[in-house]
Design a protein around this motif. Structure first.
Motif, PDB file in Angstrom:
ATOM      1  N   ILE A  42       0.924  -1.185   0.016  1.00  0.00           N
ATOM      2  CA  ILE A  42      -0.013   0.144   0.008  1.00  0.00           C
ATOM      3  C   ILE A  42       0.962   1.486   0.139  1.00  0.00           C
ATOM      4  N   GLU A  43       0.677   2.139  -0.707  1.00  0.00           N
ATOM      5  CA  GLU A  43       1.541   3.365  -1.254  1.00  0.00           C
ATOM      6  C   GLU A  43       0.651   4.645  -1.275  1.00  0.00           C
ATOM      7  N   ILE A  44       0.478   5.524  -0.162  1.00  0.00           N
ATOM      8  CA  ILE A  44      -0.391   6.467  -0.057  1.00  0.00           C
ATOM      9  C   ILE A  44       0.322   7.893   0.111  1.00  0.00           C
ATOM     10  N   ALA A  45      -0.195   8.959  -0.737  1.00  0.00           N
ATOM     11  CA  ALA A  45       0.655  10.285  -0.598  1.00  0.00           C
ATOM     12  C   ALA A  45      -0.277  11.024   0.179  1.00  0.00           C
ATOM     13  N   LEU A  46       0.372  11.353   1.168  1.00  0.00           N
ATOM     14  CA  LEU A  46      -0.235  12.076   2.369  1.00  0.00           C
ATOM     15  C   LEU A  46      -0.440  13.739   2.131  1.00  0.00           C
ATOM     16  N   PRO A  47      -1.036  14.458   2.725  1.00  0.00           N
ATOM     17  CA  PRO A  47      -1.053  15.949   1.937  1.00  0.00           C
ATOM     18  C   PRO A  47       0.412  16.586   2.520  1.00  0.00           C
ATOM     19  N   GLU A  48       0.406  17.435   1.937  1.00  0.00           N
ATOM     20  CA  GLU A  48       1.976  18.325   2.185  1.00  0.00           C
ATOM     21  C   GLU A  48       2.189  18.610   3.603  1.00  0.00           C
ATOM     22  N   GLY A  49       3.239  18.210   4.234  1.00  0.00           N
ATOM     23  CA  GLY A  49       3.497  18.224   5.433  1.00  0.00           C
ATOM     24  C   GLY A  49       3.214  17.455   6.702  1.00  0.00           C
ATOM     25  N   TRP A  50       2.416  16.266   6.100  1.00  0.00           N
ATOM     26  CA  TRP A  50       1.624  15.544   7.009  1.00  0.00           C
ATOM     27  C   TRP A  50       2.912  14.320   7.331  1.00  0.00           C
ATOM     28  N   LEU A  51       2.699  14.052   8.562  1.00  0.00           N
ATOM     29  CA  LEU A  51       3.431  12.417   8.647  1.00  0.00           C
ATOM     30  C   LEU A  51       2.609  11.546   9.340  1.00  0.00           C
ATOM     31  N   ALA A  52       3.207  10.314   9.316  1.00  0.00           N
ATOM     32  CA  ALA A  52       2.276   9.110   9.788  1.00  0.00           C
ATOM     33  C   ALA A  52       2.954   8.596  11.269  1.00  0.00           C
ATOM     34  N   ASP A  53       2.287   8.278  12.137  1.00  0.00           N
ATOM     35  CA  ASP A  53       2.790   7.387  13.242  1.00  0.00           C
ATOM     36  C   ASP A  53       2.707   6.096  12.962  1.00  0.00           C
ATOM     37  N   LEU A  54       3.873   5.416  12.564  1.00  0.00           N
ATOM     38  CA  LEU A  54       3.741   4.345  12.200  1.00  0.00           C
ATOM     39  C   LEU A  54       4.250   3.155  13.225  1.00  0.00           C
ATOM     40  N   PRO A  55       3.478   2.184  13.119  1.00  0.00           N
ATOM     41  CA  PRO A  55       3.948   0.892  14.061  1.00  0.00           C
ATOM     42  C   PRO A  55       5.298   0.392  13.638  1.00  0.00           C
ATOM     43  N   PRO A  56       5.893  -0.363  14.632  1.00  0.00           N
ATOM     44  CA  PRO A  56       7.355  -1.001  13.971  1.00  0.00           C
ATOM     45  C   PRO A  56       7.021  -2.004  13.107  1.00  0.00           C
ATOM     46  N   SER A  57       8.099  -2.214  12.257  1.00  0.00           N
ATOM     47  CA  SER A  57       8.053  -3.398  11.360  1.00  0.00           C
ATOM     48  C   SER A  57       8.264  -4.921  12.114  1.00  0.00           C
ATOM     49  N   VAL A  58       7.942  -5.887  11.502  1.00  0.00           N
ATOM     50  CA  VAL A  58       8.176  -7.154  12.270  1.00  0.00           C
ATOM     51  C   VAL A  58       8.491  -8.058  11.525  1.00  0.00           C
ATOM     52  N   THR A  59       9.490  -9.049  11.827  1.00  0.00           N
ATOM     53  CA  THR A  59      10.010 -10.062  10.811  1.00  0.00           C
ATOM     54  C   THR A  59       9.983 -11.378  11.895  1.00  0.00           C
ATOM     55  N   VAL A  60       9.400 -12.334  11.340  1.00  0.00           N
ATOM     56  CA  VAL A  60       9.202 -13.714  12.221  1.00  0.00           C
ATOM     57  C   VAL A  60       9.564 -14.903  11.098  1.00  0.00           C
ATOM     58  N   ASP A  61      10.476 -15.692  11.592  1.00  0.00           N
ATOM     59  CA  ASP A  61      10.764 -17.017  10.929  1.00  0.00           C
ATOM     60  C   ASP A  61      10.541 -18.124  11.783  1.00  0.00           C
ATOM     61  N   SER A  62       9.959 -19.068  11.335  1.00  0.00           N
ATOM     62  CA  SER A  62      10.040 -20.292  11.909  1.00  0.00           C
ATOM     63  C   SER A  62      10.002 -21.577  10.958  1.00  0.00           C
ATOM     64  N   ARG A  63       9.854 -22.594  11.381  1.00  0.00           N
ATOM     65  CA  ARG A  63       9.508 -24.032  10.469  1.00  0.00           C
ATOM     66  C   ARG A  63       8.313 -23.891   9.729  1.00  0.00           C
ATOM     67  N   PHE A  64       7.428 -23.058  10.164  1.00  0.00           N
ATOM     68  CA  PHE A  64       6.125 -23.179   9.300  1.00  0.00           C
ATOM     69  C   PHE A  64       5.856 -21.899   8.409  1.00  0.00           C
ATOM     70  N   GLY A  65       7.007 -21.087   8.217  1.00  0.00           N
ATOM     71  CA  GLY A  65       7.116 -20.064   7.407  1.00  0.00           C
ATOM     72  C   GLY A  65       7.699 -18.674   7.756  1.00  0.00           C
ATOM     73  N   HIS A  66       7.616 -17.844   6.860  1.00  0.00           N
ATOM     74  CA  HIS A  66       8.148 -16.388   7.185  1.00  0.00           C
ATOM     75  C   HIS A  66       7.207 -15.324   6.815  1.00  0.00           C
ATOM     76  N   TYR A  67       7.215 -14.355   7.767  1.00  0.00           N
ATOM     77  CA  TYR A  67       6.272 -13.341   7.825  1.00  0.00           C
ATOM     78  C   TYR A  67       7.128 -11.952   8.230  1.00  0.00           C
ATOM     79  N   GLU A  68       6.897 -11.280   7.382  1.00  0.00           N
ATOM     80  CA  GLU A  68       7.462  -9.720   7.728  1.00  0.00           C
ATOM     81  C   GLU A  68       6.574  -8.628   7.238  1.00  0.00           C
ATOM     82  N   SER A  69       6.793  -7.615   7.717  1.00  0.00           N
ATOM     83  CA  SER A  69       5.901  -6.090   7.428  1.00  0.00           C
ATOM     84  C   SER A  69       6.938  -5.059   7.823  1.00  0.00           C
ATOM     85  N   SER A  70       6.660  -4.017   6.987  1.00  0.00           N
ATOM     86  CA  SER A  70       7.597  -2.935   7.099  1.00  0.00           C
ATOM     87  C   SER A  70       6.543  -1.556   6.743  1.00  0.00           C
ATOM     88  N   TYR A  71       6.728  -0.805   7.581  1.00  0.00           N
ATOM     89  CA  TYR A  71       6.077   0.506   7.466  1.00  0.00           C
ATOM     90  C   TYR A  71       6.850   1.919   7.541  1.00  0.00           C
TER      91      TYR A  71
END
Length: 652
Positions: A574-603
């Motif tokens: 998802i890519e969104i252009a915010l109004p000029e001068g606006w900032l987003a309070d973003l959650p931390p990114s997450v990376t998880v690896d296990s024998r069952f799979g891989h999951y990652e997010s980035s903000y």
């Protein structure tokens, strides 16, 4: 060859009146002392005090001769413990194939635990032939008898016995009987006896942990008996493999091989591949100038799209294809008819082509039996490799196979009766789904942009199955689809200018694209700024994860990774252009690896552009029961990744 039968018990409700006739009620013999001793097991029959019912006896007696099974008698005795179990035991249905067998109740009675007979016969008994229905009819001779019992109340016992007599056989000597020892209910006594001529050779396949048989010989007959006592209810666990150490069963089958079945089938056929001038002329008009694989692909699409599915599954007609000229004349046929037409035309083009017998849904290749085979496709030799052609599905490309038998067993039958046993590709389950949104957000909370979804493999098959009916020339349907699709990404969004690709061409990936507008995805925050609602909720159910965590210490069964995520890659951007001068309070990114799979997010945010991304992909494999704790930790990390609400507003 017919498709799998469809929910006989549901179909029973649709039986047409003209096919129904009343029969005399069945009254059985009085209970014997042995019966009363069995009924008395109800006095202490509940491992689980809250159980709706307990099976006091589950018994089968199967008589086999050289020609196959000739008679099978079954008896179930159920102690009804709660009101919830009354209806399922008071209404019973017996179903069989009228072309090869007959079925009848021996008795159906309701008693008390001390043997007192409350009802010695059904209050009503009705026989019927099941109707054929739907736009893809399967004509068969399926019969049933339905009975209704009175006197069934909590505390009562329902004792039912019935017999199947097998009179005709498609293939001499072929049989398969399965017996489930384990059940969702507690089973006090389970017993299967197979009665065969002395020295008779047949196949036995049993699950790990199933009881061994006792063998007795009397009057020139061998009696194989499997017995079990006080079987606890089998409790399934999430992500457990189908076969495990706790679910017990026995299968008995004829001693032959798949090759024997293939040789029989080749002998049964009478050159259904023969192509007349009319058939060749019709095919030539479809192929045009195409050659080689392109010509085969054109034939495949023609037969899939232009020939209706109509199956006549009566006796041998359920296995022998129609002549190609008849299929062309009626523009209809079932899997074997369509496959035979394709095979004949492929041979006319100079290709080696043969029928492939299989089970749509998978089979147990350890027990070769004709009754396991319910589907036919074609195999064509192209560049020294087999290429598959399923002529009954419009969601799978030429060369692919449906998910229902991906990774399963099939048997190519050559003209001389020899066979090739094959395993269909399992990578049909693999898929990649990429969802992208690019747009902009205004200061008053209006979100606009464009969505695009691209999918291949199993995900594309599923999308074609769900949306392949859409017609771009029907604006009302397309508008509803666009709003539903857009609203699934951003709440309350509407869609327009839809592009659909690959829905009617299984040879290409699916692509869905549209414009999106959403005015209800934001709400005001205190002071300046907005709360933006995104589709990025945690990708795990917290209630389910808590259940897994509670049960982890007592886990009994292995964990099959393919059921968790499997060979699937999902990527949301998802890519969104915010109004000029606006900032987003973003959650931390997450990376998880296990024998069952891989999951990652980035903000992240760069200038006005806010980028949100999530990606997951899974693995295959079966792991020890203790691995459930690792899966719980994987899910808990995924649960922590919550980006449903993001604050955006003026910076500084």
């Amino acid at each position: 060859m017919m498709r799998p039968y469809v929910l006989f018990f549901a179909l029973a409700l649709l039986a047409i009146p003209s096919a129904v006739r009343a029969q005399d009620p069945v009254t059985g013999p009085d209970p014997t002392p042995d019966d009363i001793e069995l009924y008395e097991l109800a006095a202490d029959s509940a491992i689980d005090a809250d159980a709706d019912q307990v099976v006091l006896l589950d018994e089968g007696y199967v008589v086999v001769e050289e020609e196959g099974v000739v008679r099978a008698t079954y008896r179930t005795v159920v102690h009804v413990r709660t009101r919830d179990a009354v209806a399922t035991n008071a209404e019973q249905v017996l179903t069989w194939d009228g072309a090869t067998s007959t079925g009848a109740y021996n008795w159906a009675r309701v008693v008390t635990p001390d043997g007192t007979v409350l009802e010695d016969a059904p209050i009503h008994q009705e026989a019927s032939t099941l109707p054929t229905f739907g736009s893809e009819p399967v004509y068969s001779d399926t019969r049933q008898v339905r009975i209704s019992l009175s006197g069934v109340e909590p505390g009562s016992i329902v004792d039912v016995s019935y017999t199947y007599e097998y009179e005709e056989r498609i293939r001499h000597g072929d049989f398969l009987q399965a017996w489930l020892i384990s059940s969702a209910d507690e089973v006090r006594r389970s017993r299967l006896t197979v009665d065969v001529p002395a020295g008779f050779d047949f196949r036995i396949v049993a699950s790990e942990g199933a009881p061994s048989y006792d063998l007795a010989t009397t009057d020139g007959r061998d009696l194989y008996t499997w017995s079990a006592r006080d079987q606890p209810p089998f409790e399934a666990e999430p992500f457990a493999p189908f076969e495990n150490d706790e679910f017990h069963w026995v299968q008995v089958a004829s001693a032959g091989s798949w090759a024997d079945i293939g040789a029989w089938y080749a002998e049964l056929l009478d050159d259904p591949w023969a192509i007349t001038d009319d058939v060749r002329a019709a095919a030539d008009s479809v192929i045009g100038e195409a050659e080689g694989r392109d010509a085969l692909r054109a034939l495949h699409r023609w037969i899939v799209d232009d020939f209706r599915y109509v199956s006549v599954a009566l006796g041998e007609r359920g296995y022998v294809p129609q002549a190609a000229a008849d299929v062309l004349r009626t523009r209809s046929g079932d899997c074997k008819d369509k496959a035979a037409l394709f095979i004949g035309l492929a041979r006319a083009l100079g290709f080696e082509a043969f029928p492939v017998l299989l089970s749509d849904g998978g089979l147990d290749e350890r027990v070769p039996a004709l009754t396991q085979l319910n589907h036919m496709i074609a195999a064509v030799r192209v560049d020294d490799a087999w290429v598959w052609a399923d002529l009954t599905t419009d969601v799978v490309p030429f060369g692919g196979v449906p998910l229902s038998y991906a990774g399963e067993f099939g048997m190519i039958v050559l003209d001389d009766g020899s066979t090739h046993e094959v395993e269909f590709p399992s990578d049909e389950w693999a898929s990649t789904t990429i969802t992208e949104f690019e747009g902009g957000l205004t200061e008053d909370g209006l979100l606009t942009g464009r969505i695009e979804l691209r999918a291949d493999g199993a995900a594309a098959q599923q999308l074609r199955g769900m949306f392949g009916f859409l017609d771009p020339e029907e604006p009302e349907f397309m508008e509803d689809f666009a709003d539903g699709f857009a609203g699934a990404l951003f709440a309350g969004a509407t869609g327009s200018d839809v592009v659909l690709e690959g829905m009617d061409d299984p040879d290409t990936p699916v692509r869905i694209a549209m414009n999106l507008e959403a005015s209800r995805v934001t709400r005001p925050a205190r002071g300046a700024g907005l709360w933006l609602e995104t589709p990025l909720a945690p990708e795990a159910d917290p209630t389910f994860v808590r259940q897994l965590e509670r049960e982890a210490a007592d886990r009994r069964l292995p964990v099959e990774s393919e059921q968790v995520i499997g060979p699937v890659l999902e990527d949301t951007r998802i890519e969104i252009a915010l109004p000029e001068g606006w900032l987003a309070d973003l959650p931390p990114s997450v990376t998880v690896d296990s024998r069952f799979g891989h999951y990652e997010s980035s903000y992240t945010q760069e200038g006005r552009i806010m980028r949100l991304r999530r990606m997951s992909n899974g693995t295959t494999g079966v792991f020890e029961p203790e691995s459930i704790q690792e899966l719980v930790e994987f899910y808990q990390a995924v649960l922590d990744d919550d980006a449903r609400l993001i604050f955006v507003g003026p910076g500084g």
